[in-house]
Design a protein around this motif. Structure first.
Motif, PDB file in Angstrom:
ATOM      1  N   SER A  58       0.855  -1.186   0.000  1.00 50.24           N
ATOM      2  CA  SER A  58       0.000   0.000   0.000  1.00 50.24           C
ATOM      3  C   SER A  58       0.890   1.234   0.000  1.00 50.24           C
ATOM      4  O   SER A  58       2.092   1.144   0.244  1.00 50.24           O
ATOM      5  N   GLY A  59       0.289   2.357  -0.278  1.00 48.74           N
ATOM      6  CA  GLY A  59       1.065   3.586  -0.275  1.00 48.74           C
ATOM      7  C   GLY A  59       0.189   4.795  -0.478  1.00 48.74           C
ATOM      8  O   GLY A  59      -1.013   4.678  -0.718  1.00 48.74           O
ATOM      9  N   GLY A  60       0.789   5.945  -0.380  1.00 48.80           N
ATOM     10  CA  GLY A  60       0.080   7.200  -0.559  1.00 48.80           C
ATOM     11  C   GLY A  60       0.956   8.339  -0.087  1.00 48.80           C
ATOM     12  O   GLY A  60       2.143   8.166   0.175  1.00 48.80           O
ATOM     13  N   PHE A  61       0.352   9.526   0.056  1.00 50.02           N
ATOM     14  CA  PHE A  61       1.117  10.678   0.509  1.00 50.02           C
ATOM     15  C   PHE A  61       1.003  10.792   2.015  1.00 50.02           C
ATOM     16  O   PHE A  61      -0.087  10.767   2.578  1.00 50.02           O
ATOM     17  N   GLY A  62       2.146  10.907   2.690  1.00 46.56           N
ATOM     18  CA  GLY A  62       2.176  11.070   4.136  1.00 46.56           C
ATOM     19  C   GLY A  62       2.314  12.535   4.485  1.00 46.56           C
ATOM     20  O   GLY A  62       3.399  13.105   4.363  1.00 46.56           O
ATOM     21  N   TYR A  63       1.232  13.156   4.901  1.00 52.34           N
ATOM     22  CA  TYR A  63       1.252  14.588   5.183  1.00 52.34           C
ATOM     23  C   TYR A  63       2.131  14.924   6.382  1.00 52.34           C
ATOM     24  O   TYR A  63       2.750  15.980   6.424  1.00 52.34           O
ATOM     25  N   ARG A  64       2.212  14.028   7.328  1.00 58.05           N
ATOM     26  CA  ARG A  64       3.053  14.288   8.510  1.00 58.05           C
ATOM     27  C   ARG A  64       4.537  14.321   8.140  1.00 58.05           C
ATOM     28  O   ARG A  64       5.314  15.087   8.695  1.00 58.05           O
ATOM     29  N   VAL A  65       4.948  13.474   7.179  1.00 61.47           N
ATOM     30  CA  VAL A  65       6.349  13.429   6.762  1.00 61.47           C
ATOM     31  C   VAL A  65       6.581  14.194   5.462  1.00 61.47           C
ATOM     32  O   VAL A  65       7.688  14.242   4.957  1.00 61.47           O
ATOM     33  N   ASP A  66       5.498  14.751   4.901  1.00 64.52           N
ATOM     34  CA  ASP A  66       5.553  15.554   3.675  1.00 64.52           C
ATOM     35  C   ASP A  66       6.255  14.820   2.539  1.00 64.52           C
ATOM     36  O   ASP A  66       7.124  15.362   1.867  1.00 64.52           O
ATOM     37  N   SER A  67       5.861  13.568   2.344  1.00 61.44           N
ATOM     38  CA  SER A  67       6.481  12.744   1.313  1.00 61.44           C
ATOM     39  C   SER A  67       5.558  11.584   0.960  1.00 61.44           C
ATOM     40  O   SER A  67       4.694  11.207   1.746  1.00 61.44           O
ATOM     41  N   SER A  68       5.766  11.030  -0.216  1.00 59.32           N
ATOM     42  CA  SER A  68       5.073   9.801  -0.580  1.00 59.32           C
ATOM     43  C   SER A  68       5.681   8.657   0.227  1.00 59.32           C
ATOM     44  O   SER A  68       6.909   8.570   0.370  1.00 59.32           O
ATOM     45  N   ILE A  69       4.843   7.787   0.760  1.00 60.43           N
ATOM     46  CA  ILE A  69       5.308   6.663   1.571  1.00 60.43           C
ATOM     47  C   ILE A  69       4.628   5.374   1.114  1.00 60.43           C
ATOM     48  O   ILE A  69       3.597   5.413   0.444  1.00 60.43           O
ATOM     49  N   ALA A  70       5.225   4.256   1.469  1.00 61.61           N
ATOM     50  CA  ALA A  70       4.648   2.963   1.107  1.00 61.61           C
ATOM     51  C   ALA A  70       5.091   1.909   2.107  1.00 61.61           C
ATOM     52  O   ALA A  70       6.122   2.051   2.766  1.00 61.61           O
ATOM     53  N   PHE A  71       4.301   0.860   2.197  1.00 60.80           N
ATOM     54  CA  PHE A  71       4.704  -0.340   2.912  1.00 60.80           C
ATOM     55  C   PHE A  71       4.984  -1.402   1.865  1.00 60.80           C
ATOM     56  O   PHE A  71       4.297  -1.485   0.857  1.00 60.80           O
ATOM     57  N   ALA A  72       6.005  -2.213   2.118  1.00 63.20           N
ATOM     58  CA  ALA A  72       6.375  -3.249   1.157  1.00 63.20           C
ATOM     59  C   ALA A  72       6.818  -4.506   1.895  1.00 63.20           C
ATOM     60  O   ALA A  72       7.339  -4.428   3.009  1.00 63.20           O
ATOM     61  N   THR A  73       6.619  -5.626   1.253  1.00 57.41           N
ATOM     62  CA  THR A  73       7.161  -6.888   1.733  1.00 57.41           C
ATOM     63  C   THR A  73       8.371  -7.182   0.866  1.00 57.41           C
ATOM     64  O   THR A  73       8.252  -7.281  -0.359  1.00 57.41           O
TER      65      THR A  73
END
Length: 98
Positions: A58-73
């Motif tokens: 999954s992923g999306g934009f992380g407003y708290r870190v002001d960056s695109s983020i994702a989880f990966a296996t």
């Protein structure tokens, strides 16, 4: 892995049997995507030096870190800070922390 061995024959069954007999150790990691033009959504491949080592869940934009983020296996051997590159849609990523 979401596959059933109840069905006698289907494309990829041999690979499922092989993976279940000797599963690769994996880790779930958090990735900070370093390309402002693309957000990860999920199901993007994760590469390290051109080698496929996993995929985003999954992923999306992380407003708290002001960056695109994702989880990966990913393969456990690559689950170290600063080691992962994601090549999908010219997106690069690295393991990060919140």
């Amino acid at each position: 892995m979401f596959a059933s061995l109840k069905k006698a024959s289907y494309f990829g069954r041999d690979a499922v049997v092989k993976e279940r007999a000797n599963p690769r150790p994996t880790n779930i990691v958090y990735l900070k995507v370093e390309n402002a033009d693309n957000d990860a959504w999920g199901d993007e491949p994760v590469y390290f030096n051109g080698k496929l080592i996993g995929g985003t869940t999954s992923g999306g934009f992380g407003y708290r870190v002001d960056s695109s983020i994702a989880f990966a296996t990913i393969d456990a051997a690559y689950a170290k800070p600063g080691t992962v590159g994601q090549d999908a849609q010219s997106v690069s990523a690295r393991p990060g922390s919140l």
